[in-house]
Enzyme design. Structure first.
Site, PDB file in Angstrom:
ATOM      1  N   ASP A 203      23.282 -44.898  52.684  1.00  0.00           N
ATOM      2  CA  ASP A 203      21.989 -45.474  52.077  1.00  0.00           C
ATOM      3  C   ASP A 203      21.347 -46.753  52.824  1.00  0.00           C
ATOM      4  OD1 ASP A 203      19.673 -45.197  50.526  1.00  0.00           O
ATOM      5  OD2 ASP A 203      20.828 -43.911  49.165  1.00  0.00           O
ATOM      6  N   HIS A 241      12.793 -33.076  50.520  1.00  0.00           N
ATOM      7  CA  HIS A 241      11.472 -32.913  50.101  1.00  0.00           C
ATOM      8  C   HIS A 241      10.660 -33.842  49.711  1.00  0.00           C
ATOM      9  CE1 HIS A 241      12.802 -33.430  45.480  1.00  0.00           C
ATOM     10  NE2 HIS A 241      13.075 -34.525  46.282  1.00  0.00           N
TER      11      HIS A 241
END
Length: 336
Positions: A203, A241
């Site tokens: 991340d 998404h």
């Protein structure tokens, strides 16, 4: 007796007019921790007892509980001794506890994901100018405790479904990278369930800097648009998404480069919309999630199987397989 079509239509229109009330009342029940009170009690609770537990006047709480019982959120039961009305758990109320979807409901009830006519016409959220791939997720003010708790509850439930209904997907897997894995909660659950896994959580630097040590998990700071650490399997959970097709293709190319050709795979955990609006019991929730993504991102969306196939083919994957994990999301296995 046959129902008059116009009367049924008018009643449904009234229900839509008051539709926001249901969301508001469910959010209120979660805020008052009523699902948790019933869960901890393990038995029905009388209205006076519940009133005392939540600090609300009984006559006002009664109106809320009557409404929620009508919609199946709680169950109204008779007091065997003929005393005050009691309320019991239902499968829905159990799912609204703080350790399940309660935090996610609180976030949605706060107005996150509202789609307006202005949103549709201009691709703007009210009072917010969007440009490029900027999204609400990149607004520091959005990263409130409510948001973090909601995402954690969502990830916890979905990861549990992956572990229960997709355990074979980790057979023989020695290392797994969770791309956009935040502070490692989902990866920590997977490593605990499958001890042979070596977990790598990728991340942004500012995200992994806040992560606490987790046994079996290595934290790596970086960008998924630049490179992904090498591993047997790369996982993307609730990541794609958020992005446009073009950006998804770029992310998937980096993931494909990270796994061994012919032996590795990329696991995508995301919703798949039914092409014709049908589907299983989660179909309506997936459509709701899709319009929410339209409200909170610039080009993020939920995709049909055809749309998933397009971006996977564009990224160079030779085949993909869909696995139903009995959750809002599916697992898509993509093979380089």
């Amino acid at each position: 007796m046959a129902q008059d079509e116009d009367t049924v239509a008018m009643a449904e229109a009234w229900n839509h007019g008051f539709g926001f009330i249901k969301t508001s009342m469910v959010k209120t029940a979660v805020e008052l921790e009523i699902p948790d009170i019933l869960q901890n009690r393990g038995a029905p609770i009388s209205l006076p007892e519940l009133s005392s537990a939540v600090g609300c006047p009984a006559h006002r709480l009664h109106r809320v509980m009557k409404f929620l019982a009508h919609h199946g959120i709680f169950e109204k039961t008779l007091n065997p001794g003929g005393g005050p009305v009691c309320y019991a758990q239902t499968p829905i109320s159990r799912s609204l506890a703080r350790d399940r979807l309660g935090p996610f409901v609180l976030l949605q009830g706060a107005g996150c994901g509202s789609v307006t006519a202005e949103t549709l016409r201009t691709a703007k959220r009210p009072g917010v100018e969007l440009a490029g791939s900027d999204s609400l997720y990149e607004d520091p003010g959005f990263y409130t405790k409510a948001f973090r708790d909601a995402m954690a509850s969502h990830a916890r439930l979905t990861t549990a479904a992956v572990i229960k209904n997709y355990s074979e997907g980790f057979d023989g897997v020695r290392s797994l990278v969770d791309v956009g894995g935040s502070q490692g909660m989902a990866l920590g659950m997977l490593v605990k369930a499958f001890p042979h896994l070596r977990g790598i959580c990728l991340d942004l630097p500012e995200v992994v800097a806040r992560a606490l040590p987790l046994e079996g998990v290595e934290f790596v700071a970086g960008s998924m648009f630049e490179s992904v650490p090498k591993a047997d399997v790369v996982m993307l959970m609730f990541v794609l998404h958020n992005w446009s097709d073009k950006e998804c293709v770029e992310i998937l190319k980096r993931c494909k480069e990270a796994v061994p050709a012919g032996a590795g795979k990329v696991i995508i955990v995301d919703a798949i919309l039914d092409e014709d609006g049908g589907g299983d019991e989660f179909a309506g929730a997936r459509l709701g999630l899709d319009v929410t993504m339209m409200a909170v991102t610039f080009e993020g969306k939920e995709r049909t199987l055809h749309e998933w196939a397009y971006i996977l083919n564009e990224a160079g994957f030779r085949k993909h397989v869909v696995k139903n994990i009995k959750a809002l999301e599916y697992v898509i296995e993509a093979y380089p």
